[in-house]
Every structure is written in structure tokens, then in C-alpha cells.
Design an enzyme around this catalytic site. Sequence first.
Site, mmCIF file in Angstrom:
data_model
loop_
_atom_site.group_PDB
_atom_site.id
_atom_site.type_symbol
_atom_site.label_atom_id
_atom_site.label_comp_id
_atom_site.label_asym_id
_atom_site.label_seq_id
_atom_site.Cartn_x
_atom_site.Cartn_y
_atom_site.Cartn_z
ATOM 1 N N CYS A 114 0.907 -1.175 0.181
ATOM 2 C CA CYS A 114 -0.175 0.486 -0.211
ATOM 3 C C CYS A 114 0.807 1.180 0.127
ATOM 4 C CB CYS A 114 -0.469 0.492 1.133
ATOM 5 S SG CYS A 114 -2.956 -1.712 1.207
ATOM 6 N N HIS A 251 -2.690 7.372 2.151
ATOM 7 C CA HIS A 251 -3.438 6.131 1.250
ATOM 8 C C HIS A 251 -5.049 6.066 2.033
ATOM 9 C CE1 HIS A 251 -4.222 2.004 0.466
ATOM 10 N NE2 HIS A 251 -3.949 1.241 1.862
ATOM 11 N N ASN A 281 -9.976 -0.005 -0.549
ATOM 12 C CA ASN A 281 -8.485 0.037 0.024
ATOM 13 C C ASN A 281 -8.002 -1.140 -1.955
ATOM 14 O OD1 ASN A 281 -5.352 -0.409 0.599
ATOM 15 N ND2 ASN A 281 -5.572 -1.491 2.006
HETATM 16 N N1 ACO Z 1 -18.239 -9.038 9.498
HETATM 17 C C1 ACO Z 1 -18.850 -8.492 10.975
HETATM 18 N N2 ACO Z 1 -17.543 -8.810 11.555
HETATM 19 C C2 ACO Z 1 -16.289 -9.018 11.075
HETATM 20 C C3 ACO Z 1 -15.481 -9.164 10.591
HETATM 21 C C4 ACO Z 1 -16.731 -8.362 9.014
HETATM 22 N N3 ACO Z 1 -16.268 -8.561 8.113
HETATM 23 N N4 ACO Z 1 -14.859 -8.990 10.148
HETATM 24 C C5 ACO Z 1 -14.231 -9.554 11.323
HETATM 25 N N5 ACO Z 1 -15.519 -9.224 11.705
HETATM 26 C C6 ACO Z 1 -15.305 -9.384 13.927
HETATM 27 C C7 ACO Z 1 -14.363 -10.143 14.254
HETATM 28 O O1 ACO Z 1 -13.927 -11.364 13.849
HETATM 29 C C8 ACO Z 1 -14.037 -9.728 15.282
HETATM 30 O O2 ACO Z 1 -14.501 -10.563 16.144
HETATM 31 P P1 ACO Z 1 -14.318 -11.374 17.941
HETATM 32 O O3 ACO Z 1 -14.527 -9.810 18.599
HETATM 33 O O4 ACO Z 1 -15.793 -12.013 17.859
HETATM 34 O O5 ACO Z 1 -13.040 -11.761 17.668
HETATM 35 C C9 ACO Z 1 -14.819 -8.442 15.857
HETATM 36 O O6 ACO Z 1 -15.307 -8.450 14.561
HETATM 37 C C10 ACO Z 1 -14.063 -7.331 15.637
HETATM 38 O O7 ACO Z 1 -12.617 -6.840 14.727
HETATM 39 P P2 ACO Z 1 -11.394 -6.106 14.517
HETATM 40 O O8 ACO Z 1 -10.342 -7.444 13.756
HETATM 41 O O9 ACO Z 1 -10.993 -6.476 15.754
HETATM 42 O O10 ACO Z 1 -12.179 -5.179 13.916
HETATM 43 P P3 ACO Z 1 -11.347 -3.311 14.363
HETATM 44 O O11 ACO Z 1 -11.740 -3.097 14.770
HETATM 45 O O12 ACO Z 1 -9.825 -3.923 14.174
HETATM 46 O O13 ACO Z 1 -11.398 -3.320 13.181
HETATM 47 C C11 ACO Z 1 -9.984 -3.489 10.269
HETATM 48 C C12 ACO Z 1 -10.921 -4.413 11.829
HETATM 49 C C13 ACO Z 1 -11.148 -2.484 9.286
HETATM 50 C C14 ACO Z 1 -9.626 -4.883 9.878
HETATM 51 C C15 ACO Z 1 -9.338 -3.429 11.530
HETATM 52 O O14 ACO Z 1 -8.214 -3.366 12.159
HETATM 53 C C16 ACO Z 1 -8.169 -1.899 9.979
HETATM 54 O O15 ACO Z 1 -8.763 -1.156 9.137
HETATM 55 N N6 ACO Z 1 -6.458 -2.951 10.044
HETATM 56 C C17 ACO Z 1 -5.277 -2.012 9.396
HETATM 57 C C18 ACO Z 1 -6.026 -2.331 7.876
HETATM 58 C C19 ACO Z 1 -4.645 -1.621 7.126
HETATM 59 O O16 ACO Z 1 -4.510 0.167 7.482
HETATM 60 N N7 ACO Z 1 -3.938 -2.241 6.456
HETATM 61 C C20 ACO Z 1 -2.752 -1.648 5.795
HETATM 62 C C21 ACO Z 1 -2.493 -1.270 3.869
HETATM 63 S S1 ACO Z 1 -3.182 -2.686 3.274
HETATM 64 C C22 ACO Z 1 -1.758 -3.144 2.463
HETATM 65 O O17 ACO Z 1 -0.930 -2.823 2.794
HETATM 66 C C23 ACO Z 1 -2.246 -4.718 1.285
#
Ligand code: ACO
Length: 324
Positions: A114, A251, A281
Site C-alpha cells: 500500500c 492512502h 483499499n
Molecule cells: N463483518 C463482521 N464482523 C467481522 C468482520 C466482518 N467483515 N471482520 C471481522 N469481524 C469481527 C471479528 O471476528 C471480531 O470478532 P470477535 O470480537 O468476536 O473476535 C470483531 O469483528 C472485531 O474485529 P477486529 O479485527 O478487532 O476489528 P477492528 O475494529 O480492528 O477492524 C479492520 C478491523 C477494519 C481490519 C481494522 O483493524 C483495520 O483497518 N486494520 C488496518 C488495515 C490496514 O490499514 N491495512 C494496511 C494497508 S493494507 C496493505 O498494505 C495490503
Amino acid sequence: MTMNSIIKSTGSYLPERILTNAELEKMVDTTDEWITQRSGIKQRHIARDDESTGDMAIKAALDALATSGLSPDDIDGVIVATTTPDRTFPSVAVKVQGELGIKPGLAFDVQAVCTGFVYALTVADNFIKCGQAKNILVIGAEKMSSLVDWTDRTTCVLFADGAGAVVLSAQENNEGLAGQGIHSTHLYANGAQREMLQTTGGVSTTGDNGVIEMQGREVFKYAVSYMADVVGEVLERNNITSADIDWLVPHQANIRIIEGTAKKLDMGMEQVVVTVDHHGNTSAASIPLALDEAVKSGKIMRGQMLLIEAMGGGLTWGAALVRF
Ligand code: ACO
């Protein structure tokens, strides 16, 4: 008098097919509410099976060339930031060069996930500043849909496809920061964190591409702190404050990370280019896509100061200060 690299023009391409959160609700156990609240994404574009990263890169490049006042003959180099090339080799850049009829010159891909576009922009800027090229096509293009496990709800709701491009051109500058062009670039990687966001395979290991696996919560935590650090460094290095920045062009991974960076800069969201809601993304394509949309809609205007920043797998991160 110094040589600057100016963004002469921008271009982009998005695949026709739009995938909404409502459709994803039927594919995996998720809801529009969860995706919107956690990421800010409402819909994203997905390429056709027969549409490659190179095909999208070519369309974005043609769009950028069309408004540059340059012809393919004027282009000295092509640098493509991508994680999802058409083939393991040759590069997407040589495909763009060949298809556009650009004369022999430098052409290669950069892979920093990214953060790829910020890396590619930096490399191109350095070629121009040291006098090795005058006009370089810098492209970010990705078909992330081909790397996603469509049964994994934690990643499939986030990633998308598209391409963006800029023509970077040499221009003398004797006005310091008041002059047009790239004023500073800042690149980082921390390889100790490479397993936080990776594919499950690759050419020399499993022999296939693998799919994305991500420790979302961890990546999120570092994204917020690395972005805050690097934008602080941009201000300090250039001896400016956030009041000197007209637009933050981040980004587009997650609206909460973007809001965190804007807050750190004390900038209102009305000064932030946001496309994550309708682009998702698109990895290395997200910044040039956002830039082109903001330029074409008349938001970003000539002479304005842009702070560009990104973070991705590696972990990698970086930023650039650019007067448009
Ligand atoms: N729908 C419903 N529930 C979901 C989903 C979904 N699509 N995905 C995960 N959950 C659940 C999980 O299982 C978890 O359940 P649990 O509490 O029972 O275990 C709950 O939702 C919370 O999950 P988290 O992973 O803690 O959610 P978070 O608030 O962290 O959001 C996200 C997840 C959106 C992925 C976030 O962590 C994020 O944006 N991370 C950074 C991503 C990023 O910036 N990547 C860098 C660039 S990408 C690259 O370089 C290729």
C-alpha cells in the site's frame, strides 16, 4: 536554482463493476453496518476476470498523458507500483511502455504494497532531481481482488481494484517551498513486522500467489502511530506547520486511520481527500486515484500544498510534501 519534479498531470481508471456492502452481506457473514463503522467503506470497484493490473495501468496512464501536453515520445521512464502484476515477469511497467509506444528508457515495477505509490514517486523524483530523466510516468495499479480470499470476512470487505497515474516532469525551482513540485519524501519499512500483513504464498515458496492474511488490529495500531510520526517528520524537516498544508491525500485503507492522522495534524476533515467510501483499499493505486479525483473535481488546485502519506504490508510507510 534546484531541479524539482512537478506533477504535470494526473489520470485514473476504475473497473466498471461495483461491489456493494449489501452484496458482500450475501457472500460472507458480515453487515453493511460493520463494514461502514470499522472501515468507512460502502462500495468498491472490482476488475473483470479478463482485466489485468496492466490493462488498468495503461488506461490510467493514457488518461494522465492526455492532459499532460506531452506525447509518449517525451516520456523517459515508466515506474509502476504494484503488488499484483500481470505476470511474475516481465514487469507491468514494460507492458505499459510497450503498449503506449514509449521509446526505450527505464521501466520497472516497485513493490511496497500500500506504500508503493509513495516509494515509486520517491524513486522517480530522485531520477529527475539527479538529471537522469525529464518526464516519468508514475503509476499505482492493483487487482487486489485476485489476492483476496473471498471466504475471509476479515479481509475481503476491505480490498479493491483500480489504477492511478501521474506524469512527473523536471522543472527548475528558485522559489523554495513556494515553488511547484516534490519538496521532500520520507520512506520507511520495518521488516520485523512483515508477518503482520502478508500473502500465504509466493513464487519461490508455495509456487502460487497465496491470499492476503492480516492481523488487522495490530496493523491498525501501527498505522495510526507510524502515520502520526511520519507526518510530524514532514513538517519538521520542511520547517512548516500543518497550517501550511492545503490538502492531506492519504492512502485509503480505513477512515478511522485517516481521521487519526488528520487529528494529529489538527486538520479538519474538509481538508482531507477521502475516497475510501467508494474506492475501498486499492493498495498502491489508492493515492493516485484519490489525487486524480480531487484534481478533476476541482478540489485540489494548482499551487496548493499536498501532504501525501501511506502505510502498508512490510510494514512499510512513507510520506511526501508536494506543491501541486
Ligand atoms: N463483518 C463482521 N464482523 C467481522 C468482520 C466482518 N467483515 N471482520 C471481522 N469481524 C469481527 C471479528 O471476528 C471480531 O470478532 P470477535 O470480537 O468476536 O473476535 C470483531 O469483528 C472485531 O474485529 P477486529 O479485527 O478487532 O476489528 P477492528 O475494529 O480492528 O477492524 C479492520 C478491523 C477494519 C481490519 C481494522 O483493524 C483495520 O483497518 N486494520 C488496518 C488495515 C490496514 O490499514 N491495512 C494496511 C494497508 S493494507 C496493505 O498494505 C495490503
